[in-house]
Every structure is written in C-alpha cells, then in structure tokens.
Design an enzyme around this catalytic site. Sequence first.
Site, PDB file in Angstrom:
ATOM      1  N   ASN A   1     -31.155 -26.219  16.035  1.00 36.81           N
ATOM      2  CA  ASN A   1     -30.873 -27.614  16.384  1.00 36.81           C
ATOM      3  C   ASN A   1     -31.199 -28.554  15.235  1.00 36.81           C
ATOM      4  OD1 ASN A   1     -29.689 -27.792  18.917  1.00 36.81           O
ATOM      5  ND2 ASN A   1     -31.623 -27.729  20.015  1.00 36.81           N
TER       6      ASN A   1
ATOM      7  N   ASP B   1     -25.677 -26.233  20.913  1.00 43.68           N
ATOM      8  CA  ASP B   1     -24.984 -26.114  22.195  1.00 43.68           C
ATOM      9  C   ASP B   1     -23.995 -24.953  22.175  1.00 43.68           C
ATOM     10  OD1 ASP B   1     -26.383 -28.268  23.121  1.00 43.68           O
ATOM     11  OD2 ASP B   1     -24.728 -29.694  23.018  1.00 43.68           O
TER      12      ASP B   1
ATOM     13  N   ASP C   1     -34.124 -23.659  26.037  1.00 48.36           N
ATOM     14  CA  ASP C   1     -33.742 -22.348  25.492  1.00 48.36           C
ATOM     15  C   ASP C   1     -34.317 -21.214  26.334  1.00 48.36           C
ATOM     16  OD1 ASP C   1     -36.387 -22.705  24.893  1.00 48.36           O
ATOM     17  OD2 ASP C   1     -36.222 -22.227  22.762  1.00 48.36           O
TER      18      ASP C   1
ATOM     19  N   ASP D   1     -36.831 -15.945  26.701  1.00 47.70           N
ATOM     20  CA  ASP D   1     -37.255 -17.117  25.937  1.00 47.70           C
ATOM     21  C   ASP D   1     -36.765 -16.930  24.501  1.00 47.70           C
ATOM     22  OD1 ASP D   1     -38.424 -19.412  25.092  1.00 47.70           O
ATOM     23  OD2 ASP D   1     -40.465 -18.886  25.673  1.00 47.70           O
TER      24      ASP D   1
END
Length: 304
Positions: free
Chosen positions: A184, A193, A219, A176
């Site tokens: 982002n 990305d 993610d 994680d």
Amino acid sequence: MSDRTEVEARLRAEQQRGDSILAALQEGVVMTDTLGNIRYANPAAAEFLGRGEELVGAHLFELVSFETEHDQWSAGHFLDSDEIHGMDGVLRNQRNQALEVEITMLHVSRGEPDERLVFVIRDDSERRQQEQHLSWQATHDSLTGLLNRRAFSAELVKWLAQASVLEVPTVLMLIDLDHFKPVNDQGGHLLGDELLRQLADILRQAVRLTDSVARFGGDEFAILLPACGLERGAMLADQVRAGIEQLQLEQEGRRFGVTASIGLTDLSAGDSSPRGALARADEGAYAAKARGRNQVVAVPSTEE
C-alpha cells in the site's frame, strides 16, 4: 335525447374511459368466472400469460401456473379466498417463461350469478433484484466479493452447533497477510486493492462450494471448512499459503507480493461460542508470524 338515453350514453363513456385506463396499465388485469374462464383481459395480461391472441373464453389455469415459495396455487386456492394482497410467486406461461410476479386477487359478488375473480398481475423482478442486491451488500465485502465478518460469524455459529454430531470436525482457518503495508505504501492503495481482489480469487478457487471464505477486514481473511478434519485442513492451508506466495503484481518495473501466516483449529463440542475457536486460530496465526512468517500452524481444540 331522453333521460334514459342520456344515462346510457354516460355509462358507455365511463366504460370506455375505464377500458382505456385498464389498457394503459403495465399491470395485467384478468377477470374470470368461477370455472376459471377468462371474461376480460387487458393487453398487459396477454404478455404475462404468453398468449397474444384473444384471451376471452380461454381457461386461465390452462394457460399458466402460479407457484409460491411453498406451494402451487390452483383455481381452488383462489376460489376459497375472499381476497389476496401482494402475494409473491412465479408465474409460468405457455411460452415456458418463469416470471417473478406479485398477484392481487379480489373475489367479487361471491355466491351471486355474476360472481367473478379479478386478478392484478405485477412484474416483481426489479424489486426482488434490488432486495437480493441489498441482501448481498449486507453480507459481503464490497472490494473482494467475499463474505464479510458478520456473515462469516453466522456460518461459524451454525457449524459450531453441529460440532457434536459431525464425525469429521469442521476446521476454522485465519489468514493474516505478511508485509501488506509496504504494498500500500509503495505501490499505492489501488495496487493494494488489486492484490486483495486477486488473493480473494485464490481463496475461492482453493475451497469447495460448501466452504465459506471471508474478508475479516484489512489484510485478514478467514475460511470455514465443514467436516474437513484438521489434517486435511492443514494440507489445504499450505496450498493456500503457497498460492499467496506466488501472487506477484508488477508496477513501473517493480514487483509486489505478500506471504501469509495461517492459523487453524478444529471446532469442538466444547466450544460454547465462536470466541474460543477464533482465539485458537488467531493463536496459530501469531505463532506462524513468530516463527518467521509464511507458515501454517495448527492449534487443536484439545491436547492429544
């Protein structure tokens, strides 16, 4: 012109039209006798058979071999069949080409003096490539090229079934990412990305060919390590963690990166479904975040 002469002229014209149609076909058309000697072949057939010169009189099964997924077909296989429709296989010719083809065969006038085998050979490579592409899309994440959650779950079920017979347990790892949202929000989705794509490369390079790596979505990532053992899995997880920590992307003078909270567990014969193993690995990832992130926490399947 007599009636007989007129009939013969019409038959010749029909024959010429038929020959013209067969010559224009992209499919190879070959007619043999029962010994495999070629009696007719159109120009497309010459390309498939890898022989440009005159084919009439040559032996078809000396020029090529035909293999299906499970068997190699000889002249006898075809002679024993009345007809074959759309059989997929690989045709190997004298140019040492292995061509993906579809074969249709008609057994004409069986048992008669003019008994013949008529083969229609079609290039099947494009269809198979399309099927492979569709199959890949159904099992892989389009952004990273890793397995998707559904395909990974199928692998997990397979290795859970092996848990009782493996001397060294399979290890499940959940990854994680920490602090991915700011990448982002501040760097933009294109940067996010790109970070995920490069992170996928790190994961691929860290594992063996027999291991499975997936993007679960967003993610979150997962790795399955067959017959690895928890101790070795924890060492690999820490290498992955360090590799992710070192990943940095620069944009307009600013550097962006993430860390990872990783949980892992071993698969046991007591796991009746993937849910229990996933819950343990997820528990490890939550514990890693609670301890300050950028850590690895292992949750064994059984208490020592």
